[in-house]
Design an enzyme around this catalytic site. Sequence first.
Site, PDB file in Angstrom:
ATOM      1  N   ASP A 109      -3.757  -2.246   4.259  1.00  0.00           N
ATOM      2  CA  ASP A 109      -4.108  -1.563   3.007  1.00  0.00           C
ATOM      3  C   ASP A 109      -5.146  -0.489   3.261  1.00  0.00           C
ATOM      4  O   ASP A 109      -5.219   0.495   2.519  1.00  0.00           O
ATOM      5  CB  ASP A 109      -4.641  -2.566   1.987  1.00  0.00           C
ATOM      6  CG  ASP A 109      -3.484  -3.239   1.284  1.00  0.00           C
ATOM      7  OD1 ASP A 109      -2.888  -4.143   1.891  1.00  0.00           O
ATOM      8  OD2 ASP A 109      -3.139  -2.814   0.162  1.00  0.00           O
ATOM      9  N   ASN A 152      -6.271  -6.043   5.144  1.00  0.00           N
ATOM     10  CA  ASN A 152      -4.897  -6.406   4.780  1.00  0.00           C
ATOM     11  C   ASN A 152      -4.965  -7.712   3.987  1.00  0.00           C
ATOM     12  O   ASN A 152      -6.045  -8.275   3.777  1.00  0.00           O
ATOM     13  CB  ASN A 152      -4.032  -6.533   6.045  1.00  0.00           C
ATOM     14  CG  ASN A 152      -2.557  -6.648   5.726  1.00  0.00           C
ATOM     15  OD1 ASN A 152      -2.011  -5.882   4.935  1.00  0.00           O
ATOM     16  ND2 ASN A 152      -1.883  -7.617   6.321  1.00  0.00           N
ATOM     17  N   ALA A 186       0.802  -1.234   0.000  1.00  0.00           N
ATOM     18  CA  ALA A 186       0.000   0.000   0.000  1.00  0.00           C
ATOM     19  C   ALA A 186       0.834   1.283   0.000  1.00  0.00           C
ATOM     20  O   ALA A 186       0.484   2.251  -0.673  1.00  0.00           O
ATOM     21  CB  ALA A 186      -0.947  -0.019   1.196  1.00  0.00           C
ATOM     22  N   CYS A 242       2.349 -11.699   4.643  1.00  0.00           N
ATOM     23  CA  CYS A 242       2.540 -10.917   3.429  1.00  0.00           C
ATOM     24  C   CYS A 242       3.866 -10.157   3.482  1.00  0.00           C
ATOM     25  O   CYS A 242       4.834 -10.610   4.122  1.00  0.00           O
ATOM     26  CB  CYS A 242       1.354  -9.983   3.186  1.00  0.00           C
ATOM     27  SG  CYS A 242       1.312  -9.344   1.479  1.00  0.00           S
ATOM     28  N   ARG A 289      -5.867  -0.658  -8.774  1.00  0.00           N
ATOM     29  CA  ARG A 289      -6.178  -1.623  -7.710  1.00  0.00           C
ATOM     30  C   ARG A 289      -7.151  -0.936  -6.746  1.00  0.00           C
ATOM     31  O   ARG A 289      -6.934   0.203  -6.359  1.00  0.00           O
ATOM     32  CB  ARG A 289      -4.909  -2.067  -6.969  1.00  0.00           C
ATOM     33  CG  ARG A 289      -3.984  -2.896  -7.854  1.00  0.00           C
ATOM     34  CD  ARG A 289      -2.888  -3.569  -7.057  1.00  0.00           C
ATOM     35  NE  ARG A 289      -3.364  -4.735  -6.327  1.00  0.00           N
ATOM     36  CZ  ARG A 289      -2.642  -5.381  -5.410  1.00  0.00           C
ATOM     37  NH1 ARG A 289      -1.428  -4.949  -5.101  1.00  0.00           N
ATOM     38  NH2 ARG A 289      -3.122  -6.451  -4.803  1.00  0.00           N
TER      39      ARG A 289
HETATM   40  C1  RUB Z   1       0.270  -6.121   0.316  1.00  0.00           C
HETATM   41  C2  RUB Z   1      -0.222  -6.147   1.719  1.00  0.00           C
HETATM   42  C3  RUB Z   1       0.579  -5.388   2.748  1.00  0.00           C
HETATM   43  C4  RUB Z   1       0.005  -3.980   2.886  1.00  0.00           C
HETATM   44  C5  RUB Z   1       0.929  -3.083   3.695  1.00  0.00           C
HETATM   45  O1  RUB Z   1      -0.637  -6.671  -0.601  1.00  0.00           O
HETATM   46  O2  RUB Z   1      -1.252  -6.682   2.028  1.00  0.00           O
HETATM   47  O3  RUB Z   1       0.493  -6.014   3.995  1.00  0.00           O
HETATM   48  O4  RUB Z   1      -0.160  -3.386   1.607  1.00  0.00           O
HETATM   49  O5  RUB Z   1       2.159  -2.904   3.031  1.00  0.00           O
HETATM   50  P1  RUB Z   1      -0.257  -6.753  -2.158  1.00  0.00           P
HETATM   51  P2  RUB Z   1       3.051  -1.609   3.308  1.00  0.00           P
HETATM   52  O6  RUB Z   1       0.998  -7.560  -2.262  1.00  0.00           O
HETATM   53  O7  RUB Z   1      -1.426  -7.416  -2.796  1.00  0.00           O
HETATM   54  O8  RUB Z   1      -0.061  -5.333  -2.655  1.00  0.00           O
HETATM   55  O9  RUB Z   1       3.350  -1.631   4.776  1.00  0.00           O
HETATM   56  O10 RUB Z   1       4.293  -1.813   2.470  1.00  0.00           O
HETATM   57  O11 RUB Z   1       2.280  -0.419   2.887  1.00  0.00           O
END
Ligand code: RUB
Length: 324
Positions: free
Chosen positions: A200, A210, A20, A131, A61
Amino acid sequence: MMKEVIEIANNIKEMKIRGAAEIARAAAHALAIASMNIKTSSPDEFIEELKKVKNLLLSTRPTAVSLPNALMYIMHRVEIAYKKGMSTEELKEIAIKAAEDFKKNSMEAIKKISEIGAKRIRNGDIIMTHCNSSVVISILKEAKRQGKEFEVIATETRPRFQGRLTAKALAEAGIPVTLIIDSAARYFMPKVDKVIVGADAITANGAVVNKIGTSQIALAAHEARVRVFVGAETYKFSPSTILGELVEIEERPIEEVMPLEELPKGVKVANPAFDITPPEYIDIIITEKGIIPPQAAILILMEEFGWIIGEEIGIRKFVEEEEI
Ligand code: RUB
């Protein structure tokens, strides 16, 4: 439309740019590139063109609210200047500066979250993550930098295996990490001291959107009395949820789950990319403004976006007072 902008949009869609925070910064960057390259001297046409780019980026997205929030951060500043009758050149400068500010604020927010979050990690902790969150990795790296000794269990995160990226990044940072399959999360939970995940989107009632599977992990953590921490910058809080909007859960292509040619006849595939963890299953949200209980999400939304309901929702209050 500019090739470079279309490429960024495609990279977000195809998840070459993902997570995100990174999606938000890339979208801000794309809007700045677009504004630099829009060839018109008419402010009306400039705004129209910029809106087209905004809509293209919005269509990439649907779930990470950081994306519309980043675009709104820029568009709102440009629109105020437009209403004041500024020239196209001035509007361009404002768009470029706003994009730079957004990116800088994002990096600073993540740094602040990592400082706050690292304080909650103790020697000997076993931390589970899911993730690939840049915010979570920053927290863990900061704790490591402070000399804390802890281990991480990273779920592989089917179907796109973002957990492998997490495991690699942590190993490279010298943090002991074990990669497990997603369905082993509950099996390992009794050994875990805390779960830390990214987000997210965070809704007005403190629910955390998330990567799919986060809510199952939170459920297993709840059962085992393991604390669940979420690291999220304030631009991941969703203003439209105040108005009753739901966060859209992205449905990804079925080929991510199984090659189409191997799919038996009559079998359907569903591939939601995110899920929603209710606030009852979350202990704290670590933001750049400090640690909050999920129930205080509404306070963050009020402070960041104000109570301007209707089409104005999501507009940062302080901008109105700013001299543009
Ligand atoms: C990524 C995901 C991450 C969040 C937070 O999903 O779920 O946990 O986006 O990430 P995808 P950040 O791989 O489908 O994009 O902390 O880097 O913002």
